[in-house]
Enzyme design. Structure first.
Site, PDB file in Angstrom:
ATOM      1  N   SER A  29      42.742 -82.751  64.524  1.00  0.00           N
ATOM      2  CA  SER A  29      42.288 -83.327  65.797  1.00  0.00           C
ATOM      3  C   SER A  29      43.341 -83.088  66.873  1.00  0.00           C
ATOM      4  O   SER A  29      44.198 -82.217  66.714  1.00  0.00           O
ATOM      5  CB  SER A  29      41.999 -84.816  65.612  1.00  0.00           C
ATOM      6  OG  SER A  29      41.321 -85.335  66.728  1.00  0.00           O
ATOM      7  N   ASN A  30      43.296 -83.809  67.956  1.00  0.00           N
ATOM      8  CA  ASN A  30      44.264 -83.657  69.057  1.00  0.00           C
ATOM      9  C   ASN A  30      44.509 -85.014  69.713  1.00  0.00           C
ATOM     10  O   ASN A  30      43.915 -86.018  69.322  1.00  0.00           O
ATOM     11  CB  ASN A  30      43.752 -82.614  70.062  1.00  0.00           C
ATOM     12  CG  ASN A  30      42.419 -83.024  70.659  1.00  0.00           C
ATOM     13  OD1 ASN A  30      42.322 -84.030  71.349  1.00  0.00           O
ATOM     14  ND2 ASN A  30      41.364 -82.255  70.360  1.00  0.00           N
ATOM     15  N   HIS A  31      45.374 -85.035  70.727  1.00  0.00           N
ATOM     16  CA  HIS A  31      45.842 -86.304  71.315  1.00  0.00           C
ATOM     17  C   HIS A  31      44.967 -86.851  72.436  1.00  0.00           C
ATOM     18  O   HIS A  31      45.382 -87.759  73.139  1.00  0.00           O
ATOM     19  CB  HIS A  31      47.264 -86.131  71.863  1.00  0.00           C
ATOM     20  CG  HIS A  31      48.299 -85.975  70.789  1.00  0.00           C
ATOM     21  ND1 HIS A  31      48.547 -86.950  69.854  1.00  0.00           N
ATOM     22  CD2 HIS A  31      49.126 -84.961  70.498  1.00  0.00           C
ATOM     23  CE1 HIS A  31      49.506 -86.545  69.038  1.00  0.00           C
ATOM     24  NE2 HIS A  31      49.874 -85.324  69.404  1.00  0.00           N
ATOM     25  N   SER A  32      43.793 -86.298  72.638  1.00  0.00           N
ATOM     26  CA  SER A  32      42.940 -86.812  73.717  1.00  0.00           C
ATOM     27  C   SER A  32      42.641 -88.299  73.493  1.00  0.00           C
ATOM     28  O   SER A  32      42.257 -88.706  72.398  1.00  0.00           O
ATOM     29  CB  SER A  32      41.627 -86.027  73.756  1.00  0.00           C
ATOM     30  OG  SER A  32      40.714 -86.676  74.605  1.00  0.00           O
ATOM     31  N   ALA A  96      37.978 -83.059  74.651  1.00  0.00           N
ATOM     32  CA  ALA A  96      38.941 -82.084  74.135  1.00  0.00           C
ATOM     33  C   ALA A  96      38.410 -81.640  72.769  1.00  0.00           C
ATOM     34  O   ALA A  96      38.773 -82.195  71.731  1.00  0.00           O
ATOM     35  CB  ALA A  96      40.317 -82.717  74.012  1.00  0.00           C
TER      36      ALA A  96
END
Ligand code: C5P
Length: 221
Positions: A29-32, A96
């Site tokens: 995943s990502n930091h959004s 994102a």
């Protein structure tokens, strides 16, 4: 400023990150945080729009008067977005989305039997491009988060993804962008460019919705 600029207009927003499963307990995943998308959903509802928020996993409460569809993966988000075509006049892609997903999700938890391992990744669908190429194409807005050459990359995306508008965001500056409470952006259209100075995401969202509404209403008339 007419606060009911988008009265009864059907508007869909994607927000937050996506999670791409590796096995039953792990994901990429990502930091959004979803803050910008949720702020836009709230501002659009304030402007009178009927808002559907397609949201990846976030810790945020659903804004008042907003219908939320919860999704996990990019594939789920793509499906939910496509299902809105035909009942959506404005589409804002703020999510994102993970660019790649594991080719296979293992059925069972992967054991650490080896000193190294590889995960084979495949490209995810580009949701906003699919929306902008759809036969029932809504007025389509994308975001470009970049760490360098912001305006050049953003204009490239505007053209390549066939968007009506793109919101360019310098994420190299940690006081704005991912997870920050403030943001500052440049809004690009085929023949224009407008800066919005650094301010809170809620206030910025209200300004963006006003700009989007003006452009949308121009195109309609
Ligand atoms: O190409 P890039 O990911 O930088 O483009 C960002 C824009 O495209 C954002 O509006 C984002 O929500 C959208 N996007 C999408 N589906 C993807 C990747 C990006 O809708 N798979």
């Amino acid at each position: 400023f007419n606060s009911r600029l988008l009265d009864r207009v059907q508007l869909t927003i994607t927000a937050g990150p996506t999670r791409e499963a590796i096995d039953p307990v792990r994901y990429i995943s990502n930091h959004s945080s979803g803050k910008m998308g949720y702020a836009l959903a709230s501002a659009a509802a304030d402007a009178g729009a009927q808002v559907t928020l397609i949201s990846g996993p976030t810790n945020l409460p659903c804004p008042d008067r907003v219908k939320r569809i919860d999704v996990i993966s990019a594939a789920d988000m793509h499906g939910a977005a496509m299902a809105m075509m035909g009942e959506c006049q404005i589409f804002i892609a703020c999510a994102a989305v993970a660019d790649y997903r594991p080719n296979n999700c293992a059925d069972q938890k992967i054991k650490k039997d080896n000193d190294s391992m590889r995960i084979d990744l495949v490209r995810n669908p580009d949701i906003v491009s699919a929306v902008a190429s759809h036969s029932l194409r809504p007025f389509t807005i994308g975001f470009a988060a970049e760490t360098q050459d912001l305006l050049r990359y953003a204009r490239g995306k505007l053209e390549r993804k066939k968007l009506d508008m793109i919101v360019a965001n310098d994420v190299a500056n940690t006081s704005i962008g991912f997870n920050a409470n403030d943001n500052a952006v440049t809004v690009l259209t085929a023949n224009g460019e407008q800066n919005i100075a650094q301010m809170g995401k809620n206030q910025l969202a209200a300004q963006l919705i006003q700009l989007i509404a003006q452009q949308f209403l121009n195109v309609q008339s």
